[in-house]
Write a protein that holds these residues in place. Sequence first.
Motif, short mmCIF file in Angstrom:
data_model
loop_
_atom_site.label_atom_id
_atom_site.label_comp_id
_atom_site.label_asym_id
_atom_site.label_seq_id
_atom_site.Cartn_x
_atom_site.Cartn_y
_atom_site.Cartn_z
N SER A 7 -5.65 -1.61 -1.60
CA SER A 7 -6.25 -0.93 -2.75
C SER A 7 -7.44 -0.13 -2.27
O SER A 7 -7.75 -0.10 -1.08
N LEU A 8 -8.14 0.51 -3.22
CA LEU A 8 -9.29 1.34 -2.87
C LEU A 8 -10.62 0.66 -3.15
O LEU A 8 -11.67 1.28 -2.99
N VAL A 9 -10.60 -0.59 -3.59
CA VAL A 9 -11.86 -1.30 -3.84
C VAL A 9 -12.48 -1.71 -2.52
O VAL A 9 -11.83 -1.68 -1.46
N LEU A 10 -13.76 -2.07 -2.56
CA LEU A 10 -14.40 -2.60 -1.36
C LEU A 10 -13.60 -3.80 -0.84
O LEU A 10 -13.13 -4.63 -1.62
N ALA A 11 -13.47 -3.88 0.48
CA ALA A 11 -12.68 -4.97 1.05
C ALA A 11 -13.24 -6.33 0.65
O ALA A 11 -12.47 -7.27 0.42
N GLU A 12 -14.55 -6.44 0.54
CA GLU A 12 -15.20 -7.67 0.06
C GLU A 12 -16.14 -7.29 -1.07
O GLU A 12 -16.80 -6.26 -1.01
N ASP B 51 1.58 0.97 -13.06
CA ASP B 51 2.28 2.01 -12.29
C ASP B 51 2.36 1.58 -10.83
O ASP B 51 1.82 2.23 -9.94
N ALA B 52 3.04 0.48 -10.59
CA ALA B 52 2.95 -0.20 -9.29
C ALA B 52 4.14 0.04 -8.37
O ALA B 52 4.36 -0.73 -7.44
N PHE B 53 4.94 1.09 -8.60
CA PHE B 53 6.09 1.38 -7.75
C PHE B 53 7.04 0.18 -7.67
O PHE B 53 7.40 -0.29 -6.59
N CYS B 54 7.42 -0.31 -8.83
CA CYS B 54 8.37 -1.40 -8.94
C CYS B 54 9.79 -0.85 -8.82
O CYS B 54 10.09 0.23 -9.33
N VAL B 55 10.68 -1.57 -8.15
CA VAL B 55 12.05 -1.09 -7.92
C VAL B 55 12.75 -0.76 -9.24
O VAL B 55 13.40 0.29 -9.38
N SER B 56 12.61 -1.63 -10.22
CA SER B 56 13.32 -1.41 -11.48
C SER B 56 12.75 -0.26 -12.30
O SER B 56 13.37 0.17 -13.28
N ASP B 57 11.56 0.26 -11.93
CA ASP B 57 11.05 1.46 -12.59
C ASP B 57 11.98 2.64 -12.36
O ASP B 57 12.04 3.57 -13.18
N TYR B 58 12.69 2.62 -11.24
CA TYR B 58 13.57 3.74 -10.87
C TYR B 58 15.04 3.38 -11.01
O TYR B 58 15.89 4.27 -11.05
N PHE B 59 15.35 2.09 -11.06
CA PHE B 59 16.70 1.60 -11.33
C PHE B 59 16.64 0.67 -12.54
O PHE B 59 16.61 -0.56 -12.38
N ALA C 122 0.84 -1.20 0.00
CA ALA C 122 0.00 0.00 0.00
C ALA C 122 0.87 1.25 0.00
O ALA C 122 0.79 2.10 0.90
N VAL C 123 1.72 1.39 -1.02
CA VAL C 123 2.61 2.55 -1.11
C VAL C 123 1.80 3.85 -1.15
O VAL C 123 2.20 4.87 -0.59
N PHE C 124 0.63 3.79 -1.79
CA PHE C 124 -0.17 5.01 -1.92
C PHE C 124 -0.61 5.53 -0.56
O PHE C 124 -0.75 6.75 -0.38
N ARG C 125 -0.83 4.67 0.41
CA ARG C 125 -1.24 5.15 1.74
C ARG C 125 -0.07 5.87 2.42
O ARG C 125 -0.28 6.86 3.15
N TRP C 126 1.14 5.41 2.22
CA TRP C 126 2.32 6.10 2.74
C TRP C 126 2.42 7.50 2.13
O TRP C 126 2.63 8.50 2.85
N LEU C 127 2.26 7.59 0.81
CA LEU C 127 2.35 8.90 0.15
C LEU C 127 1.24 9.83 0.63
O LEU C 127 1.47 11.04 0.79
#
Length: 544
Positions: free
Chosen positions: A521-526, A241-249, A59-64
Motif C-alpha cells: 500500500s502507500l501508507v507509511l510502512a510503520e 476496488d481491490a482487483f478481485c478475480v470475480s470483478d472481471y469474471f 501490490a497490483v498497483f505497483r505492476w500497473l
Amino acid sequence: MLAATAAAVVLVALVLLLLLVVFRRRSEAAVVTKGRLPPGPRGLPVLGNMHQMLANRPAVFRWLHRLLDDAGGGIVRVRLGPVHVVAVSCPEVAREVLRGRNDAVFADRPTTFAAESFSVGYRSASIAPFGDQWRKMRRVLTAEVLAPATEGRLRAVREGEADHLVRYVRALCRRDGPDCPGAVDVRHVARHFCGNVIRRLTLGRRHFARDEQPPADGVGGPGRDEVEHVDALFATLNYLDAFCVSDYFPALVGLDLDGHERVVRGVMRTLSRLHDPVVEARVEEWRLLRKAGERRDPADFLDVLASLDDAAGRPLLTVEEIKAQTIDIMIATVDNPSNAAEWALAEIMNRPGVMAKAVAELDAVVGRDRLVAERDVRGLNYLKACIREAFRLHPYHPFNPPRVAMADTAVAGYAIPKGSQVILSRVGLGRNPRVWEDPLEFRPERHLAGLGGAAGAAGSGVSLSEPELRFISFSTGRRGCPGLSLGTLITVMLLARLLQGFEWTTPTGVGTVDLREAAASLVLAEPLVLQATPRLPAHLYEAK
C-alpha cells in the motif's frame, strides 16, 4: 507458498470454467474495436493479463505503474478477462477523461460483489451505477447533506471533536510507556479523530455504546466498538476496488477464489451491527414525528436523510438507502485526511525549516492564547500547502475509483471500447517528473507560487482542490467528490491542532523518521510514533 497455491487454484478454476465464460459472455470476451487500443502487455486468450495481475498481488498497483513507466506516454491498457482496464498518469490525458463529452461517457461505475455489498445493493451516491438511483442520491448528498447550511449548523460539532483531539493527545503525553514515555501513535490518533468526527456528524455520537465514560486511565480514547468501526471503514476502502478475480469474471462470484468475499461479508456484519440499530431507531423517530405532524431541526446527517420528504409528503429515502448512504459518507471521510496528516507530519519532522514555517504561521494567524478554529483555515496558506504536498506525494489510494465507459470513445487518440474501466493514477500524476520538479521531494513552497492559478482562485489563498489534475486530492468531474469543503475543514483542523498544540520530537535513539511506504500500500510502512509536549497554556487543553 500460500500466495502461489492460491494463484494456481484460481487459474485452474478459470480453465475449468473456460467454456462457461466463452458461451455465456461471448460478447464481452471478444470486444470489437474501431481504432488502436492503448499500449499494453500481450495477454492470453480469454484470461488476458489476469495471470500477470495475480502474480503481482497484493501490490497490483505497483505492476500497473511499472507498465505506465515502460509505456512512457501516460496511458496503458491491460485486459483482465473480458474487461479493458486503462490506467492514466498524464494530466493532459486525465483532463481528457474527466472533461467535456468524455466526462459523461465515463460516468458509470463497475458492478462488483464488494460494490454491491458496501452500497447495500447499489443504493449510495458514490458507488451506484449511472442512472436514476445515482441521480437521486447525488442530489440528496449535494443539496441536503453537504449543503452550506448543514455545514454551518454542524460547525460546533466539528470544533468540539478538534477540542477532544488535543485533550486526548495531551493525555497520551502524560502516559508512561516502558519503551517510549509519552509516545503518540499519530496514525491511531488521526484515524480515530476522523472516525469521531464522522460519527458525530452522521450519527450524532462519538461512541456506539450508551455509556460514554472514559476508561480508568482517563485518556478517553476509542472503545472496542469504535476501533472495530474504524478498522471496518478502512477495510471497506481497501477492498472496494481491490482487483478481485470475480470483478472481471462475475460468473465466479460465490466461489470466493481469492478470499475477498469472506472479508467483505465480515466487514458488512460489523457495519450493520453498529449502524443499523442507530439508523432504524432514528427512522422510527421521524416516522412518529410525521405521524404527529411535528418537525424539528436536523441535528446530524442521519436526521437530514431521515427527514426528507417526497412531493406527496412521504419519506424520500428508504431505510436501506439511508443505511447505504451512511456507509458512503463515512468511508469517504476517514482515509484522505488521516493519511495526509500522518504523512505531512512525518515529512515535516525531517525538515525542521518546514516545521518552523508551519508553526510560525499558526502563531501569526491564530496566536497562542486560543486554539485554531475553522474560521482560521482561510489564512493558513503554508499549512494548506503542506497538505497539498502530502496529497500530491503520498495519496492513500494509488488510483481513483474506476470510471466505466458507457459508449465507445477515444482518449489521447486511442480507442476506448464500451465497458472499459479507466483509472487515474494518483501516484503517476502526483509524481510525474514532466510536471513536477524533483517530484519525490516534499516541498510545500511549490504550491505557494501565484495563489491565483491551480493553488486557488485569485485572492482566495491556497485550496486543497486541484482542478488541473496535476495530482488528485478530491475527485473531480461528474462522479467527483462533493465534499471538498468538509474534507478541507477536517484535514486542515487535524494537522493544525497537532502542530499548534504540541511540540513533536522523535523517540529517544531515533534520528530521522523512516519514510518508507508499506509493500502492499502507500501508507507509511510503520505507523508514525512521536513524542509530544504541550506548547500552549494549560487551560486550553481543558474540557469546556
